[in-house]
Motif scaffolding. Sequence first.
Motif, PDB file in Angstrom:
ATOM      1  N   TRP A  46       0.845  -1.186   0.000  1.00 45.55           N
ATOM      2  CA  TRP A  46       0.000   0.000   0.000  1.00 45.55           C
ATOM      3  C   TRP A  46       0.885   1.241   0.000  1.00 45.55           C
ATOM      4  CZ3 TRP A  46      -4.572   2.125  -0.737  1.00 45.55           C
ATOM      5  CH2 TRP A  46      -4.854   3.367  -0.166  1.00 45.55           C
ATOM      6  N   LEU A  47       1.939   1.206   0.815  1.00 47.53           N
ATOM      7  CA  LEU A  47       2.954   2.252   0.841  1.00 47.53           C
ATOM      8  C   LEU A  47       4.326   1.593   0.904  1.00 47.53           C
ATOM      9  CD1 LEU A  47       1.713   5.065   3.265  1.00 47.53           C
ATOM     10  CD2 LEU A  47       2.227   5.292   0.827  1.00 47.53           C
ATOM     11  N   PRO A  48       5.305   2.045   0.121  1.00 48.55           N
ATOM     12  CA  PRO A  48       6.645   1.469   0.187  1.00 48.55           C
ATOM     13  C   PRO A  48       7.325   1.813   1.512  1.00 48.55           C
ATOM     14  CG  PRO A  48       6.323   2.764  -1.829  1.00 48.55           C
ATOM     15  CD  PRO A  48       5.186   3.081  -0.919  1.00 48.55           C
ATOM     16  N   PRO A  49       8.322   1.040   1.911  1.00 47.51           N
ATOM     17  CA  PRO A  49       9.105   1.401   3.096  1.00 47.51           C
ATOM     18  C   PRO A  49       9.845   2.718   2.865  1.00 47.51           C
ATOM     19  CG  PRO A  49       9.550  -0.866   2.399  1.00 47.51           C
ATOM     20  CD  PRO A  49       8.769  -0.218   1.302  1.00 47.51           C
ATOM     21  N   GLU A  50      10.107   3.440   3.944  1.00 43.57           N
ATOM     22  CA  GLU A  50      10.830   4.709   3.818  1.00 43.57           C
ATOM     23  C   GLU A  50      12.292   4.479   3.428  1.00 43.57           C
ATOM     24  OE1 GLU A  50      10.391   6.976   7.350  1.00 43.57           O
ATOM     25  OE2 GLU A  50       8.215   7.248   7.131  1.00 43.57           O
ATOM     26  N   ASN A  51      12.851   3.355   3.859  1.00 38.24           N
ATOM     27  CA  ASN A  51      14.264   3.068   3.600  1.00 38.24           C
ATOM     28  C   ASN A  51      14.422   2.246   2.324  1.00 38.24           C
ATOM     29  OD1 ASN A  51      12.958   0.871   4.754  1.00 38.24           O
ATOM     30  ND2 ASN A  51      14.820   0.072   5.729  1.00 38.24           N
ATOM     31  N   LEU A  52      13.789   2.686   1.258  1.00 35.35           N
ATOM     32  CA  LEU A  52      13.757   1.893   0.032  1.00 35.35           C
ATOM     33  C   LEU A  52      15.142   1.697  -0.573  1.00 35.35           C
ATOM     34  CD1 LEU A  52      11.425   0.504  -1.422  1.00 35.35           C
ATOM     35  CD2 LEU A  52      11.331   2.431  -3.003  1.00 35.35           C
ATOM     36  N   ALA A  53      16.076   2.579  -0.264  1.00 31.18           N
ATOM     37  CA  ALA A  53      17.430   2.447  -0.817  1.00 31.18           C
ATOM     38  C   ALA A  53      18.104   1.146  -0.386  1.00 31.18           C
ATOM     39  CB  ALA A  53      18.277   3.648  -0.396  1.00 31.18           C
ATOM     40  N   GLU A  54      17.683   0.573   0.740  1.00 29.30           N
ATOM     41  CA  GLU A  54      18.267  -0.684   1.209  1.00 29.30           C
ATOM     42  C   GLU A  54      17.910  -1.847   0.287  1.00 29.30           C
ATOM     43  OE1 GLU A  54      17.155  -1.437   5.200  1.00 29.30           O
ATOM     44  OE2 GLU A  54      17.911   0.480   5.969  1.00 29.30           O
ATOM     45  N   PHE A  55      16.827  -1.692  -0.478  1.00 23.55           N
ATOM     46  CA  PHE A  55      16.388  -2.772  -1.361  1.00 23.55           C
ATOM     47  C   PHE A  55      17.058  -2.565  -2.724  1.00 23.55           C
ATOM     48  CE2 PHE A  55      13.275  -2.048   1.910  1.00 23.55           C
ATOM     49  CZ  PHE A  55      12.899  -3.323   2.313  1.00 23.55           C
ATOM     50  N   GLN A  70      -1.126   7.742  -3.156  1.00 23.17           N
ATOM     51  CA  GLN A  70      -0.528   7.720  -1.822  1.00 23.17           C
ATOM     52  C   GLN A  70       0.989   7.540  -1.894  1.00 23.17           C
ATOM     53  OE1 GLN A  70      -2.179   5.314  -3.215  1.00 23.17           O
ATOM     54  NE2 GLN A  70      -1.546   3.282  -2.556  1.00 23.17           N
ATOM     55  N   PHE A  71       1.529   7.179  -3.083  1.00 22.90           N
ATOM     56  CA  PHE A  71       2.968   7.038  -3.274  1.00 22.90           C
ATOM     57  C   PHE A  71       3.582   8.406  -3.568  1.00 22.90           C
ATOM     58  CE2 PHE A  71       3.605   2.379  -4.765  1.00 22.90           C
ATOM     59  CZ  PHE A  71       2.700   1.934  -3.830  1.00 22.90           C
ATOM     60  N   ASP A  72       4.764   8.660  -3.015  1.00 21.28           N
ATOM     61  CA  ASP A  72       5.564   9.812  -3.440  1.00 21.28           C
ATOM     62  C   ASP A  72       6.478   9.306  -4.546  1.00 21.28           C
ATOM     63  OD1 ASP A  72       7.214  11.949  -3.851  1.00 21.28           O
ATOM     64  OD2 ASP A  72       7.697  12.268  -1.736  1.00 21.28           O
ATOM     65  N   LEU A  73       6.022   9.430  -5.780  1.00 17.36           N
ATOM     66  CA  LEU A  73       6.751   8.838  -6.901  1.00 17.36           C
ATOM     67  C   LEU A  73       8.144   9.430  -7.057  1.00 17.36           C
ATOM     68  CD1 LEU A  73       3.828   8.676  -9.492  1.00 17.36           C
ATOM     69  CD2 LEU A  73       4.733   6.822  -8.079  1.00 17.36           C
ATOM     70  N   VAL A 300       1.124  -0.730 -15.668  1.00 10.97           N
ATOM     71  CA  VAL A 300       2.300   0.099 -15.398  1.00 10.97           C
ATOM     72  C   VAL A 300       1.886   1.566 -15.469  1.00 10.97           C
ATOM     73  CG1 VAL A 300       4.626   0.725 -16.148  1.00 10.97           C
ATOM     74  CG2 VAL A 300       3.833  -1.647 -16.367  1.00 10.97           C
ATOM     75  N   ILE A 301       2.205   2.321 -14.442  1.00 21.13           N
ATOM     76  CA  ILE A 301       1.791   3.721 -14.413  1.00 21.13           C
ATOM     77  C   ILE A 301       2.785   4.588 -15.179  1.00 21.13           C
ATOM     78  CG2 ILE A 301       0.729   3.375 -12.149  1.00 21.13           C
ATOM     79  CD1 ILE A 301       2.969   5.414 -11.196  1.00 21.13           C
ATOM     80  N   GLU A 302       2.282   5.711 -15.707  1.00 21.85           N
ATOM     81  CA  GLU A 302       3.122   6.729 -16.312  1.00 21.85           C
ATOM     82  C   GLU A 302       3.419   7.774 -15.245  1.00 21.85           C
ATOM     83  OE1 GLU A 302       1.682   8.268 -20.006  1.00 21.85           O
ATOM     84  OE2 GLU A 302       0.617   6.409 -20.465  1.00 21.85           O
ATOM     85  N   ARG A 303       4.655   7.857 -14.843  1.00 22.12           N
ATOM     86  CA  ARG A 303       4.985   8.699 -13.682  1.00 22.12           C
ATOM     87  C   ARG A 303       4.643  10.168 -13.893  1.00 22.12           C
ATOM     88  NH1 ARG A 303       9.795   6.526  -9.963  1.00 22.12           N
ATOM     89  NH2 ARG A 303       9.569   4.293 -10.327  1.00 22.12           N
ATOM     90  N   LEU A 304       4.806  10.669 -15.102  1.00 23.82           N
ATOM     91  CA  LEU A 304       4.511  12.073 -15.337  1.00 23.82           C
ATOM     92  C   LEU A 304       3.028  12.359 -15.194  1.00 23.82           C
ATOM     93  CD1 LEU A 304       6.860  12.908 -18.357  1.00 23.82           C
ATOM     94  CD2 LEU A 304       7.174  13.469 -15.934  1.00 23.82           C
ATOM     95  N   ARG A 305       2.177  11.370 -15.537  1.00 24.25           N
ATOM     96  CA  ARG A 305       0.740  11.548 -15.400  1.00 24.25           C
ATOM     97  C   ARG A 305       0.265  11.217 -13.998  1.00 24.25           C
ATOM     98  NH1 ARG A 305      -2.104   8.474 -20.336  1.00 24.25           N
ATOM     99  NH2 ARG A 305      -3.892   9.630 -19.543  1.00 24.25           N
ATOM    100  N   GLY A 306       1.010  10.359 -13.296  1.00 22.31           N
ATOM    101  CA  GLY A 306       0.651   9.986 -11.933  1.00 22.31           C
ATOM    102  C   GLY A 306      -0.336   8.832 -11.845  1.00 22.31           C
ATOM    103  N   TYR A 307      -0.609   8.158 -12.973  1.00 20.46           N
ATOM    104  CA  TYR A 307      -1.513   7.008 -12.971  1.00 20.46           C
ATOM    105  C   TYR A 307      -1.286   6.186 -14.226  1.00 20.46           C
ATOM    106  CZ  TYR A 307      -4.378   9.959 -16.053  1.00 20.46           C
ATOM    107  OH  TYR A 307      -4.838  10.761 -17.070  1.00 20.46           O
TER     108      TYR A 307
END
Length: 307
Positions: A46-55, A70-73, A300-307
């Motif tokens: 639903w929401l990614p982890p804040e420490n996503l760089a570890e993955f 709800q994602f900060d793309l 697959v979402i288009e990041r510039l459009r946000g959906y």
Amino acid sequence: MALLYKSDPSRGPTWKALFAEHAPDIEIRLWPDVGDPTEIRYLAAWLPPENLAEFSNLEVIYALSAGVDQFDLSQLPDHVPVVRVLDPGIAQGIVEYASLTVLSLHRQVPLYLRQQHQHEWTAHALTPASERRIGVMGLGNLGTAVLRHLGAYGFKRLGWARSAHHIEGVDCYAGKAQLPAFLSQCDILLCLLPLTDETRGILNADLFAALPSGASVINLGRGAQLVDADLLTALDSGHLDQAVIDVLEQEPPSEEHPFWDHPKIWLTPHIGAMTFPQSAFGALLDNIRRHQRGEAMTGVIERLRGY
């Protein structure tokens, strides 16, 4: 190969059992039991982890939600695709909720409930479905499913989106230039738009004024699309007859929120549709297999459009 599940913890064991039965080659880890984060190839969340760089070896993020607002793309790695899980159960839930609320407004159920509480026995003229105009904002998978289903009742159906669409039996409008013409014909307006910079606050005083007098509004999109004060003004003035609100910018609302006790508002706690493992699993696994075979994934979402 491992997939990390990070969403409703009560559903985690069901997801894990489904993968164990149908895709035992994929190890399922339930947040917060990540183990070695470098072994995670897929994230379903639903929401990614804040420490996503570890993955560091993450290959795909699957969104377990109807949208991804709800994602900060901007905080997600550019090379990792974000994919919506097109759960057929979500569409079914939205169709059910839309049908319930549209038919209730069409048959004046809110009015009759108010009369019941006042011990009033008064019948009102019935408008034939063929004379009731239903408009849907947002013509993606969900909006299209709703419009197709409502056709069985004989309603005149209209749709609006940012870009042009064609849906059999539906008068489709596109872009800002055609929005006023669309709104002017909607006796019941249902919002199913994704949340973007363009749609934030779109349900506002100007939009309500463009609707016919006595129209009703259903918001199944996102809470941030609705300007609460403008809706209250439109209802209290009598220009709008009724509103059904399933999403709010702040959930749950404060005890003082005026929607709780407003006689012309039905408020439901974001229950229009929910992702269930049993219905979503097939779509998620299909996309994982597509990715493994090097094929294009669906959703697959288009990041510039946000959906």
